[in-house]
Structure formats: C-alpha cells, structure tokens
Design a protein around this motif. Structure first.
Motif, mmCIF file in Angstrom:
data_model
loop_
_atom_site.group_PDB
_atom_site.id
_atom_site.type_symbol
_atom_site.label_atom_id
_atom_site.label_comp_id
_atom_site.label_asym_id
_atom_site.label_seq_id
_atom_site.Cartn_x
_atom_site.Cartn_y
_atom_site.Cartn_z
ATOM 1 N N MET A 197 50.777 51.276 42.742
ATOM 2 C CA MET A 197 49.655 51.115 41.820
ATOM 3 C C MET A 197 49.917 49.988 40.818
ATOM 4 N N SER A 198 51.178 49.767 40.445
ATOM 5 C CA SER A 198 51.506 48.604 39.604
ATOM 6 C C SER A 198 51.172 47.324 40.359
ATOM 7 N N ALA A 199 51.509 47.299 41.642
ATOM 8 C CA ALA A 199 51.178 46.137 42.477
ATOM 9 C C ALA A 199 49.661 45.954 42.563
ATOM 10 N N PHE A 200 48.913 47.061 42.703
ATOM 11 C CA PHE A 200 47.451 47.003 42.730
ATOM 12 C C PHE A 200 46.923 46.363 41.446
ATOM 13 N N LEU A 201 47.492 46.748 40.306
ATOM 14 C CA LEU A 201 47.090 46.156 39.027
ATOM 15 C C LEU A 201 47.444 44.666 38.985
ATOM 16 N N CYS A 202 48.634 44.323 39.498
ATOM 17 C CA CYS A 202 49.059 42.917 39.516
ATOM 18 C C CYS A 202 48.153 42.065 40.398
ATOM 19 N N ILE A 203 47.639 42.642 41.459
ATOM 20 C CA ILE A 203 46.744 41.911 42.362
ATOM 21 C C ILE A 203 45.342 41.805 41.758
ATOM 22 N N SER A 204 44.870 42.863 41.111
ATOM 23 C CA SER A 204 43.513 42.891 40.552
ATOM 24 C C SER A 204 43.394 42.130 39.237
ATOM 25 N N GLY A 205 44.404 42.248 38.398
ATOM 26 C CA GLY A 205 44.353 41.698 37.040
ATOM 27 C C GLY A 205 44.046 40.217 36.917
ATOM 28 N N PRO A 206 44.614 39.363 37.759
ATOM 29 C CA PRO A 206 44.384 37.928 37.581
ATOM 30 C C PRO A 206 42.950 37.467 37.860
ATOM 31 N N PHE A 207 42.223 38.220 38.655
ATOM 32 C CA PHE A 207 40.866 37.790 38.992
ATOM 33 C C PHE A 207 39.953 37.982 37.793
ATOM 34 N N SER A 208 39.404 36.889 37.322
ATOM 35 C CA SER A 208 38.608 36.940 36.102
ATOM 36 C C SER A 208 37.578 35.822 36.089
ATOM 37 N N ILE A 209 36.658 35.987 35.171
ATOM 38 C CA ILE A 209 35.639 34.967 34.937
ATOM 39 C C ILE A 209 35.774 34.521 33.492
ATOM 40 N N PRO A 210 36.168 33.269 33.270
ATOM 41 C CA PRO A 210 36.312 32.812 31.884
ATOM 42 C C PRO A 210 34.937 32.613 31.241
ATOM 43 N N ILE A 211 34.725 33.316 30.137
ATOM 44 C CA ILE A 211 33.449 33.149 29.421
ATOM 45 C C ILE A 211 33.693 32.783 27.960
ATOM 46 N N GLY A 212 34.899 32.401 27.655
ATOM 47 C CA GLY A 212 35.282 32.078 26.283
ATOM 48 C C GLY A 212 36.722 32.495 26.063
ATOM 49 N N ILE A 213 37.032 32.889 24.862
ATOM 50 C CA ILE A 213 38.397 33.293 24.521
ATOM 51 C C ILE A 213 38.830 34.505 25.336
ATOM 52 N N VAL A 214 37.923 35.445 25.531
ATOM 53 C CA VAL A 214 38.218 36.677 26.262
ATOM 54 C C VAL A 214 37.489 36.624 27.610
#
Length: 182
Positions: free
Chosen positions: A18-35
């Motif tokens: 599950m830590s690996a699942f978080l590591c795989i999921s976490g980087p995918f993002s959409i930059p919309i500003g600072i957050v």
C-alpha cells in the motif's frame, strides 16, 4: 506476562504494497497554482478501506518518509525535505491525520457509507486546516487568501474522491478479503 502484539510478515507485506500504491498514485497531479490537484487523498482513502486505520496510516507515513528523503513520489514527481518545508508541507502532514481520522470511522462503521464518508470529510477538513495554516505562514498570506488558494478549488474534486472511495472501497476490501489476501 504481557501479551505483545507482533506485526506479521503478511501485515508488513501489505503495508509495503500500500505504501508502493501511494508512491505510484501520489506523483500524478494537475498543477493549478501553488497547490496541485493530486490523487494522494483518494489513494489514502482506498488504502484505509483496504487495510484499516493502523496499517493504512503507517503506509502513508512510510510514503511520506520516502518522499522526504528525496524520491519523487509527491505531486508532480517531486520529493525532498523542501517539499515538507514548502507551501504544501502542511497538507502532506495533514494527510497523516486524514488517514488516521478516516480510519477510525471506516474501521468502526465499515458497512455504513455515510459514516465512512463523514470520517473522510472530517479528516479532509483537518488536512485543509493544517495545510492552509502552513500555506499562509510559508507564503506570507492572510488565512482567508490561503484558504482561497489551497482549499476552495479542491472541494468539488475532493468530495468526488470521497464518494468514489465510499463506493469502491468496501467492494475492493470485500474482494481482497474473500480472496484471502488480507
């Protein structure tokens, strides 16, 4: 003599997965500003549904540690202590509280969607609060401006993630348990 609970190899394995699942999921993002918009909270909700409060929170803390030491597991494939000290650091810390609080509700009321949703909502509010306070401090903004930047744009998507987790989480947990995997 006191009965000391030991973590089994199976529990350690699932925490690692599950830590690996978080590591795989976490980087995918959409930059919309600072957050940025990320999948981290959805991954945390699902992790808690699958393995529960204790192991799920530990999985998140391992993910956080992996990111802090520099592996690119945070939003936008970033990592390092500077992320924790930067504008989004309060949200990263807040996710640990979100995992724990959500887990309390999900563990206690596994078959009550409303109560599980309520736990995720409360956990998310704690994350928003810690993240907004830290964002305001680091970027030198008034709290209400930090709230406008760091929370308001995320409410619809985060509510959708909670709904997805509330519907999919119990089904995933049921299938994993029926397969004898946890």
């Amino acid at each position: 003599m006191e009965n000391i609970h030991k973590t089994s190899a199976r529990q350690l394995t699932i925490i690692g997965i599950m830590s690996a699942f978080l590591c795989i999921s976490g980087p995918f993002s959409i930059p919309i500003g600072i957050v940025p918009i990320s999948l981290t909270n959805l991954a945390i909700y699902l992790t808690i549904y699958i393995i529960g409060k204790k192991e799920g929170t530990i999985s998140y803390l391992i993910y956080l540690l992996i990111g802090v030491v520099g592996l690119p597991v945070f939003a936008g494939f970033s990592g390092g202590f500077t992320k924790l000290a930067g504008p989004t650091g309060g949200y990263l810390i807040g996710f640990a509280f979100m995992a724990f609080i959500s887990g309390i509700f999900i563990d206690k009321f596994p078959n009550k969607i409303f109560m599980c949703f309520l736990g995720m909502l409360i956990g998310t509010i704690v994350t928003y609060t810690l993240g907004t306070i830290w964002l305001a401090y680091v970027v030198h903004l008034p709290f209400n401006k930090a709230l406008t930047i760091g929370v308001l744009p995320f409410i619809p998507g985060d509510l959708a993630k909670m709904i997805i987790a509330s519907l999919a989480g119990p089904q995933i947990r049921k299938r994993i348990k029926s397969a004898g995997l946890y």
